[in-house]
Design a protein around this motif. Structure first.
Motif, PDB file in Angstrom:
ATOM      1  N   THR A  61       0.998  -1.232   0.064  1.00 55.23           N
ATOM      2  CA  THR A  61       0.017  -0.156   0.028  1.00 55.23           C
ATOM      3  C   THR A  61       0.979   1.265  -0.118  1.00 55.23           C
ATOM      4  O   THR A  61       2.230   0.997   0.288  1.00 55.23           O
ATOM      5  N   PRO A  62       0.327   2.438  -0.553  1.00 60.35           N
ATOM      6  CA  PRO A  62       1.257   3.499  -0.432  1.00 60.35           C
ATOM      7  C   PRO A  62       1.709   3.857   1.090  1.00 60.35           C
ATOM      8  O   PRO A  62       2.786   4.394   1.205  1.00 60.35           O
TER       9      PRO A  62
ATOM     10  N   ARG B 241      -6.550   3.587  -5.498  1.00 62.68           N
ATOM     11  CA  ARG B 241      -5.191   3.770  -5.007  1.00 62.68           C
ATOM     12  C   ARG B 241      -4.654   2.474  -4.371  1.00 62.68           C
ATOM     13  O   ARG B 241      -3.356   2.493  -4.284  1.00 62.68           O
ATOM     14  N   THR B 242      -5.195   1.463  -3.979  1.00 62.97           N
ATOM     15  CA  THR B 242      -4.787   0.315  -3.569  1.00 62.97           C
ATOM     16  C   THR B 242      -5.466  -0.943  -4.560  1.00 62.97           C
ATOM     17  O   THR B 242      -6.628  -0.702  -4.629  1.00 62.97           O
TER      18      THR B 242
ATOM     19  N   GLN C 149      -8.880  -1.207  -2.613  1.00 60.59           N
ATOM     20  CA  GLN C 149      -9.785  -0.089  -2.764  1.00 60.59           C
ATOM     21  C   GLN C 149     -10.447  -0.492  -4.298  1.00 60.59           C
ATOM     22  O   GLN C 149     -11.765  -0.480  -4.571  1.00 60.59           O
TER      23      GLN C 149
ATOM     24  N   ALA D 219      -9.749  10.168  -8.589  1.00 58.18           N
ATOM     25  CA  ALA D 219      -9.251   9.427  -9.470  1.00 58.18           C
ATOM     26  C   ALA D 219      -9.044  10.406 -11.022  1.00 58.18           C
ATOM     27  O   ALA D 219      -8.127  10.195 -11.625  1.00 58.18           O
TER      28      ALA D 219
ATOM     29  N   HIS E 267      -4.317   9.813  -7.680  1.00 55.85           N
ATOM     30  CA  HIS E 267      -3.462   8.505  -7.500  1.00 55.85           C
ATOM     31  C   HIS E 267      -2.046   8.425  -8.210  1.00 55.85           C
ATOM     32  O   HIS E 267      -1.357   7.448  -7.716  1.00 55.85           O
TER      33      HIS E 267
ATOM     34  N   LEU F 179       1.183   5.471  -7.606  1.00 58.15           N
ATOM     35  CA  LEU F 179       0.923   4.229  -8.631  1.00 58.15           C
ATOM     36  C   LEU F 179       2.120   4.299  -9.621  1.00 58.15           C
ATOM     37  O   LEU F 179       2.574   5.411  -9.887  1.00 58.15           O
TER      38      LEU F 179
END
Length: 209
Positions: free
Chosen positions: A22-23, A108-109, A112, A157, A162, A166
């Motif tokens: 994840t971020p 984002r993940t 998600q 988005a 994001h 990414l």
């Protein structure tokens, strides 16, 4: 909705596997590039061949957020096809709908991206698809349901919110982010897929079982 406990688990797992899931985990790995726990900083004895292969398998599975049973099914299918089993395996996983929703920048993940699909926000060629494991075919168009476009996650988005967390959009996808749509133009190649994993070790892990 990802809970704080799930978030912490992902961070800890990321540190154990040495790959950001994840971020938030990516930020932790920058600060603490070692395994979790009191012995994380100490030099560990060399892992066995089995442990090395197991870790690569876990890396691949966690980056796609799938269950072991799902990965085994994908491996068996990849082995039946012509070509290198490891490359076939990654190509198949990358053509999952949730994976492509993430690559396109709609989420984002991985978690998600899966939620967006399960909550019935994503269409494929105009048809609602709520299965994250749905395999997209080359030429098919992935897009957000018109009624969902005004929701905050999709507005973020569409504005490229994001992009900083990414990887760059891969060449096998044509994306019009402002329109919240993406087309899979061809099958992905392993070298293009932004996944950290030695797939040959994954093949060896399953071949030995």
């Amino acid at each position: 909705m990802v809970t704080k406990s799930q978030d912490r688990r992902k961070v800890r797992l990321s540190r154990a596997l040495g790959v950001a899931l994840t971020p938030k985990a990516a930020r932790y790995l920058e600060k603490r590039p070692y395994a979790p726990g009191e012995h994380g900083r100490t030099k560990r004895k060399a892992d066995s061949d089995f442990a090395v292969r197991l870790r690569e398998k876990q890396r691949l599975r966690e980056q796609y957020g799938i269950r072991e049973k799902q990965l085994v099914i994908q491996f068996k299918e990849a082995r039946r096809k012509d070509g290198l089993t490891g490359e076939n395996l990654v190509e198949q996983l990358e053509m999952r709908l949730d994976a492509l929703v993430l690559r396109a920048g709609f989420a984002r993940t991985t978690a998600q991206a899966r939620q967006l699909v399960v909550h019935r926000h994503i269409l494929v060629d105009g048809e609602l698809v709520d299965r994250p494991s749905f395999r997209v075919k080359p030429g098919q168009l992935i897009h957000v349901k018109p009624k969902s476009e005004a929701l905050e996650p999709f507005q973020v988005a569409a504005a490229g919110g994001h992009a900083e967390v990414l990887p760059n959009i891969p060449a096998y996808l044509e994306v019009e982010l402002d329109k919240l749509q993406a087309r899979l133009v061809r099958r992905p190649k392993r070298s293009e897929v932004p996944v950290t994993c030695d797939v040959q070790l994954v093949v060896e892990y399953y071949a030995a079982r």
